[in-house]
Design a protein around this motif. Sequence first.
Motif, mmCIF file in Angstrom:
data_model
loop_
_atom_site.group_PDB
_atom_site.id
_atom_site.type_symbol
_atom_site.label_atom_id
_atom_site.label_comp_id
_atom_site.label_asym_id
_atom_site.label_seq_id
_atom_site.Cartn_x
_atom_site.Cartn_y
_atom_site.Cartn_z
ATOM 1 N N ASN A 58 0.840 -1.192 0.000
ATOM 2 C CA ASN A 58 0.000 0.000 0.000
ATOM 3 C C ASN A 58 0.877 1.244 0.000
ATOM 4 N N ASP A 59 1.991 1.172 -0.720
ATOM 5 C CA ASP A 59 2.936 2.276 -0.746
ATOM 6 C C ASP A 59 2.759 3.177 -1.961
ATOM 7 N N ASP A 60 1.962 2.762 -2.920
ATOM 8 C CA ASP A 60 1.819 3.544 -4.135
ATOM 9 C C ASP A 60 0.882 4.717 -3.903
ATOM 10 N N LEU A 61 0.973 5.728 -4.757
ATOM 11 C CA LEU A 61 0.159 6.928 -4.601
ATOM 12 C C LEU A 61 -1.326 6.632 -4.747
ATOM 13 N N CYS A 62 -1.675 5.716 -5.661
ATOM 14 C CA CYS A 62 -3.091 5.397 -5.846
ATOM 15 C C CYS A 62 -3.689 4.807 -4.572
ATOM 16 N N GLY A 63 -2.924 3.954 -3.911
ATOM 17 C CA GLY A 63 -3.393 3.382 -2.656
ATOM 18 C C GLY A 63 -3.575 4.439 -1.591
ATOM 19 N N ARG A 64 -2.668 5.398 -1.552
ATOM 20 C CA ARG A 64 -2.793 6.482 -0.580
ATOM 21 C C ARG A 64 -3.973 7.390 -0.915
ATOM 22 N N ASP A 65 -4.222 7.608 -2.203
ATOM 23 C CA ASP A 65 -5.403 8.379 -2.591
ATOM 24 C C ASP A 65 -6.671 7.681 -2.119
ATOM 25 N N TYR A 66 -6.717 6.373 -2.307
ATOM 26 C CA TYR A 66 -7.878 5.586 -1.891
ATOM 27 C C TYR A 66 -8.133 5.761 -0.396
ATOM 28 N N GLU A 67 -7.077 5.615 0.399
ATOM 29 C CA GLU A 67 -7.234 5.700 1.850
ATOM 30 C C GLU A 67 -7.591 7.118 2.282
ATOM 31 N N ALA A 68 -7.073 8.122 1.584
ATOM 32 C CA ALA A 68 -7.416 9.503 1.916
ATOM 33 C C ALA A 68 -8.891 9.778 1.626
ATOM 34 N N ALA A 69 -9.392 9.284 0.486
ATOM 35 C CA ALA A 69 -10.810 9.466 0.154
ATOM 36 C C ALA A 69 -11.691 8.744 1.171
ATOM 37 N N ARG A 70 -11.268 7.591 1.578
ATOM 38 C CA ARG A 70 -12.027 6.828 2.569
ATOM 39 C C ARG A 70 -12.057 7.567 3.915
ATOM 40 N N ALA A 71 -10.902 8.116 4.309
ATOM 41 C CA ALA A 71 -10.830 8.861 5.569
ATOM 42 C C ALA A 71 -11.684 10.121 5.510
ATOM 43 N N LEU A 72 -11.656 10.812 4.368
ATOM 44 C CA LEU A 72 -12.477 12.012 4.216
ATOM 45 C C LEU A 72 -13.957 11.674 4.330
ATOM 46 N N ALA A 73 -14.368 10.594 3.707
ATOM 47 C CA ALA A 73 -15.780 10.199 3.772
ATOM 48 C C ALA A 73 -16.200 9.886 5.202
ATOM 49 N N ARG A 74 -15.290 9.305 5.979
ATOM 50 C CA ARG A 74 -15.611 9.059 7.397
ATOM 51 C C ARG A 74 -15.845 10.373 8.134
ATOM 52 N N LEU A 75 -14.971 11.339 7.904
ATOM 53 C CA LEU A 75 -15.100 12.640 8.566
ATOM 54 C C LEU A 75 -16.395 13.344 8.167
ATOM 55 N N ILE A 76 -16.701 13.312 6.873
ATOM 56 C CA ILE A 76 -17.933 13.942 6.392
ATOM 57 C C ILE A 76 -19.155 13.278 7.012
ATOM 58 N N SER A 77 -19.146 11.968 7.036
ATOM 59 C CA SER A 77 -20.316 11.218 7.489
ATOM 60 C C SER A 77 -20.546 11.356 8.981
ATOM 61 N N GLN A 78 -19.479 11.553 9.731
ATOM 62 C CA GLN A 78 -19.601 11.751 11.171
ATOM 63 C C GLN A 78 -19.876 13.206 11.518
ATOM 64 N N ALA A 79 -19.611 14.111 10.556
ATOM 65 C CA ALA A 79 -19.815 15.549 10.765
ATOM 66 C C ALA A 79 -19.155 16.012 12.045
ATOM 67 N N GLU A 80 -17.903 15.626 12.232
ATOM 68 C CA GLU A 80 -17.178 16.029 13.433
ATOM 69 C C GLU A 80 -16.856 17.518 13.373
ATOM 70 N N GLY A 81 -16.774 18.129 14.530
ATOM 71 C CA GLY A 81 -16.338 19.517 14.596
ATOM 72 C C GLY A 81 -17.462 20.519 14.446
ATOM 73 N N GLY A 82 -18.707 20.089 14.695
ATOM 74 C CA GLY A 82 -19.792 21.052 14.740
ATOM 75 C C GLY A 82 -20.327 21.516 13.402
ATOM 76 N N CYS A 83 -20.287 20.682 12.374
ATOM 77 C CA CYS A 83 -20.880 21.070 11.099
ATOM 78 C C CYS A 83 -22.387 21.229 11.296
ATOM 79 N N PRO A 84 -22.972 22.355 10.853
ATOM 80 C CA PRO A 84 -24.388 22.618 11.137
ATOM 81 C C PRO A 84 -25.364 21.793 10.308
ATOM 82 N N GLU A 85 -24.910 21.128 9.259
ATOM 83 C CA GLU A 85 -25.805 20.351 8.411
ATOM 84 C C GLU A 85 -25.423 18.877 8.458
ATOM 85 N N LYS A 86 -26.410 18.039 8.231
ATOM 86 C CA LYS A 86 -26.125 16.633 8.038
ATOM 87 C C LYS A 86 -25.688 16.439 6.592
#
Length: 273
Positions: free
Chosen positions: A91-119
Amino acid sequence: MNADKRRSAFPSASEDEQRARRTPDTPQTRSPAYRLAFTDLDFLKRDALRPTRLQLELMKPELLLQEHGVDATVVIFGSARSQRFAKDGSNDDLCGRDYEAARALARLISQAEGGCPEKLMVVTGGGPGIMEAGNRGAHDVGAESIGLNIVLPHEQAPNPYITPELCFQFHYFALRKMHFLMRARALVCFPGGFGTMDELFETLTLIQTGKIDPIPVLLYRKAWWDSILNLQVMADAGMIAHKDLDLIQYVESAEEAWETIRDYCKSTCANHK
């Protein structure tokens, strides 16, 4: 009350469809001309019915998303070819890191951490690669997500992490792209190919021309985008205004992308109070 559930003096389409099935079998009733128009697929697929099919493809997802209470989304675009692991299993290639970054971002969005006013709900193109990563990140935290798939010449199937009730299939690219933006609060583009570029530049054009309100357009991994796009040359040549360069922001991590989206949503909601 849902319009489909209101009492009416007229029989519903479903009721008349059932009644039509009880019609005696005769040469007349076997004729295609006798079929109810809305049940006649051969008729609906005629070239002359394209406007009707376009309307159906606009209305079906719209009504189902409304019924599901989906009001605000974050769109994640990127290559269908970016996989979690390289072919050698690492999992050292850039594509793999892009995949994991997109996955991590989706987790943050879906949890709406940090007081986001909208779902917020993640929406992707519904396929593999970065699209899968986006839906998978939402699935990781038990959240729903949307997939807007499209029929293509090669075999295509929705990834298994999309919420089944929010998994749509399109025939028309134009309607699919419209649905990406109808509820969008932000757009995040990971490295990708022609499809990603098409979706990115359509969004930029709509913002530039005032067809949609400005939203954050975030490009993940600036070094990659700089290697294939030189928007500064376009601005210096007068093909776009220098201020158009500000329509894009670059981010280097899922956390940075989420902070930008969250701050934008807070600011927008405060301005609308």
